[in-house]
Design an enzyme around this catalytic site. Sequence first.
Site, PDB file in Angstrom:
ATOM      1  N   SER A 266       0.829  -1.215   0.000  1.00 11.09           N
ATOM      2  CA  SER A 266       0.000   0.000   0.000  1.00 11.09           C
ATOM      3  C   SER A 266       0.865   1.268   0.000  1.00 11.09           C
ATOM      4  CB  SER A 266      -0.974   0.005   1.185  1.00 11.09           C
ATOM      5  OG  SER A 266      -0.284   0.040   2.405  1.00 11.09           O
TER       6      SER A 266
ATOM      7  N   HIS B  67       8.211   3.118   9.051  1.00 11.79           N
ATOM      8  CA  HIS B  67       7.998   2.218  10.186  1.00 11.79           C
ATOM      9  C   HIS B  67       6.740   2.657  10.942  1.00 11.79           C
ATOM     10  CE1 HIS B  67       9.291  -0.697  13.208  1.00 11.79           C
ATOM     11  NE2 HIS B  67       8.887   0.177  14.104  1.00 11.79           N
TER      12      HIS B  67
HETATM   13  C1  GAR Z   1       3.743  -0.600   6.717  1.00 12.01           C
HETATM   14  O1  GAR Z   1       2.806  -0.277   7.699  1.00 12.01           O
HETATM   15  C2  GAR Z   1       5.146  -0.293   7.197  1.00 12.01           C
HETATM   16  O2  GAR Z   1       5.212   0.773   8.075  1.00 12.01           O
HETATM   17  C3  GAR Z   1       5.513  -1.584   7.896  1.00 12.01           C
HETATM   18  O3  GAR Z   1       4.988  -2.592   7.076  1.00 12.01           O
HETATM   19  C4  GAR Z   1       3.791  -2.115   6.487  1.00 12.01           C
HETATM   20  C5  GAR Z   1       3.829  -2.443   5.015  1.00 12.01           C
HETATM   21  O4  GAR Z   1       2.588  -2.215   4.425  1.00 12.01           O
HETATM   22  N1  GAR Z   1       6.939  -1.700   8.062  1.00 12.01           N
HETATM   23  C6  GAR Z   1       7.513  -2.243   9.134  1.00 12.01           C
HETATM   24  O5  GAR Z   1       6.895  -2.714  10.058  1.00 12.01           O
HETATM   25  C7  GAR Z   1       9.028  -2.173   9.104  1.00 12.01           C
HETATM   26  N2  GAR Z   1       9.587  -2.668  10.322  1.00 12.01           N
HETATM   27  P1  GAR Z   1       2.441  -2.131   2.863  1.00 12.01           P
HETATM   28  O6  GAR Z   1       3.110  -3.381   2.279  1.00 12.01           O
HETATM   29  O7  GAR Z   1       0.952  -2.136   2.644  1.00 12.01           O
HETATM   30  O8  GAR Z   1       3.097  -0.861   2.415  1.00 12.01           O
END
Ligand code: GAR
Length: 196
Positions: A15, A110
Amino acid sequence: MSRLRVGVLVSGRGSNLQALIEAAKDPLYPARVVIVCANRDCAALELAKKAGVSRQLFRLAAFPDRLARDQAMVKTMRLHGVELVVCAGYDAILERTFTREFAGRIINIHPSLLPEFAGTMDAVTMALEAGVAETGCTVHVVTKDVDQGPILAQRRVEVRPDDTVESLRERIQAEEHALLPVVVKRLAGQPLPISL
Ligand code: GAR
């Protein structure tokens, strides 16, 4: 206008990648995603495909070790002329070879107000379990020390008494999707690498 060439590392839903791709649809947005690299088969790769963005899968099993995998990713990033690497839900720790090669040119998003709940993919659950009144999201520079690099921007999110991990994650991610394109835009307008 020459646009900053961005490489995105993903492992999940994508996302945040989508938020960057959407932002770059504006011809005046000063950056664009030129390559998406994933360490597993994931929805984000499919999303890149739909958006017509180059993508590559770097499954660890296809390499002798993590070092070889990350060296291959560096090579791909270089081949695509990447100037800024964005970790958007990438769930592996980058080898030193990668952080050295792109020093001051890698950022991560993060889902907490770092330094709180660092070094995990479960920061939202941890915040809820810790009973904090507010949490949020952070964009920071990636260095060899996981989640410890200089903070570039943060957004706060209130934790509600009836929040579940899902409801809280949804509100944090809404902030992430707004924040990440703003930070990338800012970086496109300043000299890189970011001095560490
Ligand atoms: C996001 O919320 C990001 O902040 C988190 O993974 C999610 C990915 O969502 N990252 C971490 O936790 C890093 N330690 P997405 O694939 O929908 O962008």
